[in-house]
Design a protein around this motif. Structure first.
Motif, mmCIF file in Angstrom:
data_model
loop_
_atom_site.group_PDB
_atom_site.id
_atom_site.type_symbol
_atom_site.label_atom_id
_atom_site.label_comp_id
_atom_site.label_asym_id
_atom_site.label_seq_id
_atom_site.Cartn_x
_atom_site.Cartn_y
_atom_site.Cartn_z
ATOM 1 N N PHE A 67 0.899 -1.949 0.407
ATOM 2 C CA PHE A 67 -0.300 -0.341 -0.381
ATOM 3 C C PHE A 67 0.739 1.564 -0.146
ATOM 4 C CE2 PHE A 67 0.666 -0.966 4.410
ATOM 5 C CZ PHE A 67 1.540 -0.464 4.742
ATOM 6 N N GLU A 68 0.107 2.067 -0.576
ATOM 7 C CA GLU A 68 1.018 3.781 -0.511
ATOM 8 C C GLU A 68 0.995 4.252 0.494
ATOM 9 O OE1 GLU A 68 -0.028 5.839 -3.577
ATOM 10 O OE2 GLU A 68 1.238 5.295 -4.853
ATOM 11 N N PHE A 69 2.102 4.769 1.736
ATOM 12 C CA PHE A 69 1.454 5.882 2.435
ATOM 13 C C PHE A 69 2.256 7.435 2.450
ATOM 14 C CE2 PHE A 69 5.626 3.419 3.328
ATOM 15 C CZ PHE A 69 5.940 4.298 4.419
ATOM 16 N N LEU A 70 2.323 8.244 3.257
ATOM 17 C CA LEU A 70 2.845 9.337 3.057
ATOM 18 C C LEU A 70 4.657 9.193 3.880
ATOM 19 C CD1 LEU A 70 2.823 12.411 2.413
ATOM 20 C CD2 LEU A 70 1.850 12.711 4.516
ATOM 21 N N ASP A 71 5.372 9.469 3.534
ATOM 22 C CA ASP A 71 7.120 8.944 4.198
ATOM 23 C C ASP A 71 7.002 10.694 4.324
ATOM 24 O OD1 ASP A 71 9.119 8.695 4.877
ATOM 25 O OD2 ASP A 71 9.427 7.689 2.812
ATOM 26 N N ASP A 72 7.423 11.436 4.856
ATOM 27 C CA ASP A 72 7.744 12.565 5.877
ATOM 28 C C ASP A 72 9.077 12.974 6.006
ATOM 29 O OD1 ASP A 72 8.312 10.963 8.077
ATOM 30 O OD2 ASP A 72 7.410 12.045 9.837
ATOM 31 N N ASN A 73 9.976 11.637 5.146
ATOM 32 C CA ASN A 73 11.099 11.679 5.491
ATOM 33 C C ASN A 73 12.142 11.728 7.189
ATOM 34 O OD1 ASN A 73 13.658 11.168 3.755
ATOM 35 N ND2 ASN A 73 13.937 12.941 3.758
ATOM 36 N N GLY A 74 11.789 11.611 7.679
ATOM 37 C CA GLY A 74 11.731 11.951 9.617
ATOM 38 C C GLY A 74 12.277 12.768 9.493
ATOM 39 N N THR A 75 11.876 14.000 8.453
ATOM 40 C CA THR A 75 11.547 15.381 9.107
ATOM 41 C C THR A 75 9.617 15.487 9.647
ATOM 42 O OG1 THR A 75 11.914 16.225 7.122
ATOM 43 C CG2 THR A 75 13.716 15.892 8.173
ATOM 44 N N PRO A 76 9.876 15.703 11.066
ATOM 45 C CA PRO A 76 7.777 15.549 10.556
ATOM 46 C C PRO A 76 7.640 16.928 10.566
ATOM 47 C CG PRO A 76 8.894 15.031 12.545
ATOM 48 C CD PRO A 76 10.218 14.865 11.241
ATOM 49 N N LEU A 77 8.355 17.637 10.903
ATOM 50 C CA LEU A 77 7.761 19.917 10.772
ATOM 51 C C LEU A 77 8.480 20.230 9.413
ATOM 52 C CD1 LEU A 77 9.836 20.346 14.459
ATOM 53 C CD2 LEU A 77 6.912 19.726 13.701
ATOM 54 N N ASN A 78 8.468 19.183 8.388
ATOM 55 C CA ASN A 78 9.001 20.091 7.398
ATOM 56 C C ASN A 78 8.644 19.333 6.027
ATOM 57 O OD1 ASN A 78 10.243 20.967 4.525
ATOM 58 N ND2 ASN A 78 12.401 20.277 5.193
ATOM 59 N N ALA A 79 6.792 20.261 5.289
ATOM 60 C CA ALA A 79 6.650 18.909 4.399
ATOM 61 C C ALA A 79 7.497 19.092 3.146
ATOM 62 C CB ALA A 79 5.252 19.659 4.483
ATOM 63 N N SER A 80 7.872 19.823 2.857
ATOM 64 C CA SER A 80 8.450 19.991 1.366
ATOM 65 C C SER A 80 9.307 18.979 0.970
ATOM 66 C CB SER A 80 9.716 21.383 1.394
ATOM 67 O OG SER A 80 11.136 21.254 2.444
ATOM 68 N N ASP A 81 9.870 18.261 1.998
ATOM 69 C CA ASP A 81 10.599 16.997 1.614
ATOM 70 C C ASP A 81 9.429 15.279 1.724
ATOM 71 O OD1 ASP A 81 10.268 16.602 4.158
ATOM 72 O OD2 ASP A 81 12.436 16.485 3.940
ATOM 73 N N ASP A 82 8.278 16.098 2.155
ATOM 74 C CA ASP A 82 7.214 14.721 2.464
ATOM 75 C C ASP A 82 6.713 14.394 0.190
ATOM 76 O OD1 ASP A 82 7.276 15.137 4.854
ATOM 77 O OD2 ASP A 82 5.342 15.996 4.343
ATOM 78 N N SER A 83 6.618 12.690 0.573
ATOM 79 C CA SER A 83 5.886 12.220 -0.400
ATOM 80 C C SER A 83 5.597 10.348 -0.385
ATOM 81 C CB SER A 83 7.719 11.216 -1.623
ATOM 82 O OG SER A 83 8.492 10.775 -0.839
ATOM 83 N N ARG A 84 4.895 10.362 -1.086
ATOM 84 C CA ARG A 84 3.849 8.759 -1.035
ATOM 85 C C ARG A 84 4.940 7.843 -1.790
ATOM 86 N NH1 ARG A 84 -0.653 9.540 0.850
ATOM 87 N NH2 ARG A 84 -1.783 7.622 0.925
ATOM 88 N N VAL A 85 5.399 6.987 -1.136
ATOM 89 C CA VAL A 85 5.658 5.803 -0.972
ATOM 90 C C VAL A 85 5.246 4.718 -1.160
ATOM 91 C CG1 VAL A 85 7.309 7.292 -0.589
ATOM 92 C CG2 VAL A 85 6.864 5.652 0.967
ATOM 93 N N SER A 86 5.206 3.808 -1.218
ATOM 94 C CA SER A 86 4.430 2.218 -1.607
ATOM 95 C C SER A 86 5.427 1.582 -0.189
ATOM 96 C CB SER A 86 4.775 1.274 -2.876
ATOM 97 O OG SER A 86 4.354 2.068 -4.091
ATOM 98 N N ARG A 87 4.840 0.814 0.754
ATOM 99 C CA ARG A 87 5.846 -0.037 1.408
ATOM 100 C C ARG A 87 6.093 -1.289 0.672
ATOM 101 N NH1 ARG A 87 7.252 0.483 6.300
ATOM 102 N NH2 ARG A 87 5.938 -0.592 8.475
ATOM 103 N N GLN A 88 6.948 -1.734 1.022
ATOM 104 C CA GLN A 88 8.346 -2.487 0.735
ATOM 105 C C GLN A 88 8.502 -3.179 1.818
ATOM 106 O OE1 GLN A 88 12.347 -0.768 -0.389
ATOM 107 N NE2 GLN A 88 11.551 1.148 -1.392
#
Length: 208
Positions: A33-54
């Motif tokens: 399934f897809e989910f929103l990955d915050d790239n480990g920076t929950p306060l910075n939305a500019s590097d968020d992306s939707r990725v598939s669960r691996q």
């Protein structure tokens, strides 16, 4: 969705002397399934992306068999057995997804039970049951993607064997007495295939 499949099949037969049942269940899923990955920076939305669960696939198979045979009105034997096999990936956490870590569980449990009624007295019955359980739990993480340590390749094997005996006395509809004993032997042994000595020391437990 997510290439998920669940199916089962069953057959049964009843006769004058014997009853038989066989059932098998199978389930699998890719779990991608897809989910929103915050790239480990929950306060910075500019590097968020939707990725598939691996590495989130899973598969379960469970056959079950039961057979009962009645020798006569007072004697019968019952045999039952379950087998489980579970294989799945271990996906990791959010943006720290693993690619190769996985776990497996193999389990076989069963019993053979013999019941006799009318022994010594028409209101007395006894049952003796021999049972067993074999469990093999496996975890593999060759790249050290899960946890904080290095790679892992572990097996844990548990064997349980027991015998249960009970006598039943039913003098009337409102009263039933039961007495008996049970003994269980449990053996556990770990294995670490990346260690210098892969086979660990076994542990034993007796219960009465």
């Amino acid at each position: 969705s997510f290439t998920t499949l669940s199916t089962s099949a069953e057959t049964a037969h009843g006769g004058e002397k014997s009853d038989f049942l066989f059932n098998v269940n199978y389930r699998r899923s890719s779990g991608n399934f897809e989910f929103l990955d915050d790239n480990g920076t929950p306060l910075n939305a500019s590097d968020d992306s939707r990725v598939s669960r691996q590495n989130n696939e899973s598969q379960v198979i469970h056959p079950h068999i039961k057979w009962e045979h009645r020798f006569d009105a007072c004697n019968k034997v019952t045999i039952a057995s379950h087998f489980f096999r579970v294989d799945s990936g271990v996906p990791g956490l959010q943006n720290f997804q693993s690619r190769t870590a996985g776990r497996s569980l193999t389990e076989w449990l069963g019993q053979v039970s013999y019941r006799r009624t009318g022994l010594l007295h028409d209101k007395l019955a006894w049952r003796n049951t021999v049972y067993w359980r074999l469990i093999k739990s496996q975890f593999s993480d060759p790249g050290g993607e899960i946890g904080l340590g290095a790679g892992q390749d572990n097996d844990d094997v548990t064997i349980v064997f027991g015998n249960r005996f009970f006598a039943y006395f039913t003098p009337g509809k409102a009263l039933s007495l039961k007495a008996g004993s049970e003994y269980t032997l449990e053996r556990f042994q770990p294995r670490n295939y990346l260690a210098a000595s892969p086979v660990g020391s076994p542990s034993l437990r007796h219960q009465l």
